[in-house]
Design an enzyme around this catalytic site. Structure first.
Site, PDB file in Angstrom:
ATOM      1  N   LYS A  66       0.840  -1.215   0.000  1.00 33.25           N
ATOM      2  CA  LYS A  66       0.000   0.000   0.000  1.00 33.25           C
ATOM      3  C   LYS A  66       0.866   1.253   0.000  1.00 33.25           C
ATOM      4  O   LYS A  66       1.726   1.437   0.867  1.00 33.25           O
ATOM      5  CB  LYS A  66      -0.908   0.004   1.228  1.00 33.25           C
ATOM      6  CG  LYS A  66      -1.833   1.225   1.283  1.00 33.25           C
ATOM      7  CD  LYS A  66      -2.879   1.067   2.361  1.00 33.25           C
ATOM      8  CE  LYS A  66      -2.481   1.658   3.691  1.00 33.25           C
ATOM      9  NZ  LYS A  66      -2.501   3.117   3.740  1.00 33.25           N
TER      10      LYS A  66
ATOM     11  N   ASP B  90     -13.686  14.422  -4.662  1.00 33.81           N
ATOM     12  CA  ASP B  90     -13.783  15.679  -5.418  1.00 33.81           C
ATOM     13  C   ASP B  90     -15.039  15.578  -6.290  1.00 33.81           C
ATOM     14  O   ASP B  90     -15.803  14.609  -6.165  1.00 33.81           O
ATOM     15  CB  ASP B  90     -12.502  15.851  -6.270  1.00 33.81           C
ATOM     16  CG  ASP B  90     -12.160  17.322  -6.501  1.00 33.81           C
ATOM     17  OD1 ASP B  90     -13.091  18.096  -6.804  1.00 33.81           O
ATOM     18  OD2 ASP B  90     -10.987  17.683  -6.380  1.00 33.81           O
TER      19      ASP B  90
ATOM     20  N   ASP C 104      -3.529   4.217  -2.097  1.00 34.53           N
ATOM     21  CA  ASP C 104      -4.503   4.685  -1.104  1.00 34.53           C
ATOM     22  C   ASP C 104      -4.534   6.212  -1.092  1.00 34.53           C
ATOM     23  O   ASP C 104      -4.062   6.842  -0.149  1.00 34.53           O
ATOM     24  CB  ASP C 104      -4.103   4.117   0.265  1.00 34.53           C
ATOM     25  CG  ASP C 104      -5.121   4.398   1.351  1.00 34.53           C
ATOM     26  OD1 ASP C 104      -6.278   4.738   1.028  1.00 34.53           O
ATOM     27  OD2 ASP C 104      -4.752   4.282   2.536  1.00 34.53           O
TER      28      ASP C 104
ATOM     29  N   ARG D 211       3.364  -1.146  10.690  1.00 33.14           N
ATOM     30  CA  ARG D 211       4.507  -1.254  11.593  1.00 33.14           C
ATOM     31  C   ARG D 211       4.829  -2.644  12.138  1.00 33.14           C
ATOM     32  O   ARG D 211       6.014  -2.956  12.303  1.00 33.14           O
ATOM     33  CB  ARG D 211       4.351  -0.240  12.732  1.00 33.14           C
ATOM     34  CG  ARG D 211       4.558   1.178  12.235  1.00 33.14           C
ATOM     35  CD  ARG D 211       3.945   2.201  13.131  1.00 33.14           C
ATOM     36  NE  ARG D 211       2.491   2.170  13.093  1.00 33.14           N
ATOM     37  CZ  ARG D 211       1.706   3.002  13.760  1.00 33.14           C
ATOM     38  NH1 ARG D 211       2.239   3.919  14.535  1.00 33.14           N
ATOM     39  NH2 ARG D 211       0.397   2.916  13.653  1.00 33.14           N
TER      40      ARG D 211
ATOM     41  N   THR E 125     -11.451   5.526  10.842  1.00 33.97           N
ATOM     42  CA  THR E 125     -11.478   4.941  12.195  1.00 33.97           C
ATOM     43  C   THR E 125     -10.964   5.928  13.240  1.00 33.97           C
ATOM     44  O   THR E 125     -11.128   5.708  14.436  1.00 33.97           O
ATOM     45  CB  THR E 125     -10.673   3.623  12.255  1.00 33.97           C
ATOM     46  OG1 THR E 125      -9.407   3.852  11.654  1.00 33.97           O
ATOM     47  CG2 THR E 125     -11.379   2.508  11.552  1.00 33.97           C
TER      48      THR E 125
ATOM     49  N   LYS F 123      -7.409   8.033  -1.404  1.00 27.60           N
ATOM     50  CA  LYS F 123      -8.683   8.487  -0.819  1.00 27.60           C
ATOM     51  C   LYS F 123      -9.235   9.693  -1.583  1.00 27.60           C
ATOM     52  O   LYS F 123      -9.448  10.777  -1.021  1.00 27.60           O
ATOM     53  CB  LYS F 123      -8.522   8.822   0.668  1.00 27.60           C
ATOM     54  CG  LYS F 123      -8.122   7.614   1.519  1.00 27.60           C
ATOM     55  CD  LYS F 123      -8.131   7.951   2.994  1.00 27.60           C
ATOM     56  CE  LYS F 123      -7.860   6.745   3.879  1.00 27.60           C
ATOM     57  NZ  LYS F 123      -6.488   6.231   3.810  1.00 27.60           N
TER      58      LYS F 123
HETATM   59  O1  C5P Z   1       1.391   0.731  11.064  1.00 30.77           O
HETATM   60  P1  C5P Z   1      -0.080   0.365  11.031  1.00 30.77           P
HETATM   61  O2  C5P Z   1      -0.325  -1.121  10.910  1.00 30.77           O
HETATM   62  O3  C5P Z   1      -0.852   1.010  12.135  1.00 30.77           O
HETATM   63  O4  C5P Z   1      -0.578   1.007   9.644  1.00 30.77           O
HETATM   64  C1  C5P Z   1      -1.898   0.930   9.241  1.00 30.77           C
HETATM   65  C2  C5P Z   1      -2.084   1.532   7.902  1.00 30.77           C
HETATM   66  O5  C5P Z   1      -3.487   1.637   7.659  1.00 30.77           O
HETATM   67  C3  C5P Z   1      -1.545   2.948   7.743  1.00 30.77           C
HETATM   68  O6  C5P Z   1      -1.129   3.081   6.367  1.00 30.77           O
HETATM   69  C4  C5P Z   1      -2.723   3.820   8.038  1.00 30.77           C
HETATM   70  O7  C5P Z   1      -2.675   5.055   7.366  1.00 30.77           O
HETATM   71  C5  C5P Z   1      -3.854   2.991   7.456  1.00 30.77           C
HETATM   72  N1  C5P Z   1      -5.159   3.303   8.004  1.00 30.77           N
HETATM   73  C6  C5P Z   1      -5.504   3.196   9.350  1.00 30.77           C
HETATM   74  N2  C5P Z   1      -6.762   3.484   9.765  1.00 30.77           N
HETATM   75  C7  C5P Z   1      -7.672   3.875   8.882  1.00 30.77           C
HETATM   76  C8  C5P Z   1      -7.351   3.978   7.534  1.00 30.77           C
HETATM   77  C9  C5P Z   1      -6.072   3.677   7.129  1.00 30.77           C
HETATM   78  O8  C5P Z   1      -4.672   2.829  10.163  1.00 30.77           O
HETATM   79  N3  C5P Z   1      -8.886   4.117   9.272  1.00 30.77           N
END
Ligand code: C5P
Length: 245
Positions: A47, A79, A74, A224, A133, A76
């Site tokens: 992603k 527009d 991604d 992460r 979220t 998003k």
């Molecule tokens: O590092 P981590 O597992 O928390 O990363 C989650 C990924 O999902 C990040 O790219 C974050 O921007 C994305 N994301 C999120 N919550 C959302 C939408 C996207 O954590 N509601």
């Protein structure tokens, strides 16, 4: 206690590998390519979000696609319909596999995005973002939304599906409800995933990989816990084993 039998990567089904999306939340192509290299064959979908795309642009997407990886772009998009359709057409030229638009852009915008993708030789999967979220219940009235977060997620998911989107992005906490109200024929991509025992970071409401897939998610986004691991390939392999059912 039930222990998972360790499987080699060769034994892990293609199905499990198609469900794992690794989030490349870094700011340079070099850093992103390092992660992709370290993860190796343990994941095939990566992603790229607004940070990395803004920093490095479309060439990184082309490079990853040329090296056989699938890219989830991604961005998003949100527009007017004509602008989103034009952007989707450009994104499709990059041969990405998945792309996000905001469901709150409305039915016409969603339908325009779907139609533009459909013109491409290899249409990307169009995913609609429902409620972020990070949004708290108390914020909904301030943006003019009545009801609960689940109500709004269902409302936006319904709008997305009825306008031809292939799936949605939502919290794993809402997946069961989405499946029971809207059925099985669409993708649900869930971030906020943490393998058992790993650090939460800034994610408040986390769900394990197995819980998300059991609830009905088709894909999990993991950042992460893989990219920050000492051995990213081993971390990804463990997750694959947890969702290989
Ligand atoms: O590092 P981590 O597992 O928390 O990363 C989650 C990924 O999902 C990040 O790219 C974050 O921007 C994305 N994301 C999120 N919550 C959302 C939408 C996207 O954590 N509601």
């Amino acid at each position: 206690m039930l222990t998972l039998q360790a499987k080699s990567l060769a034994e892990t089904t293609r199905h499990a590998r198609e469900r794992l999306i690794v989030a490349l939340d870094v700011s340079s192509s070099a850093a992103a390519q390092k992660i992709v290299f370290e993860v190796g064959d343990c994941a095939c979908i990566f992603k790229i979000g607004t940070q990395l795309f803004t920093a490095e642009g479309p060439q990184l997407v082309r490079d990853l696609v040329a090296s056989g990886r699938k890219v989830f772009l991604d961005l998003k998009l949100h527009d007017i319909p004509n602008t989103v359709a034009s952007a989707v057409a450009e994104v499709a030229k990059l041969k990405v596999s998945m792309l996000t638009v905001h469901a709150s852009g409305g039915g016409k915008m969603l339908a325009s995005a779907v139609a533009a993708a459909g013109q491409a030789p290899a249409p990307p999967t169009i995913l609609a973002v429902t409620v972020l979220t990070s949004m708290e219940h108390s914020e909904l009235p301030r943006i003019g939304v009545r009801g609960t977060i689940v109500d709004q997620t269902l409302r936006l998911a319904t709008l997305a599906i009825t306008n031809g989107c292939d799936g949605i992005v939502a919290s794993a906490h809402e997946v069961r409800e989405l499946r029971s109200e809207l059925g099985k024929d669409f993708a649900i991509v869930t971030p906020g995933i943490r393998p058992p025992g790993s650090e939460k970071g800034d994610q408040a409401r986390v769900v394990t990989p197995a819980e998300a897939i059991s609830a009905g998610a088709t894909h999990i986004v993991v950042g992460r816990p893989i990219t920050g691991a000492r051995d990213p390939a081993a971390a990804a392999r463990e997750i694959l084993q947890q969702i290989d059912f």
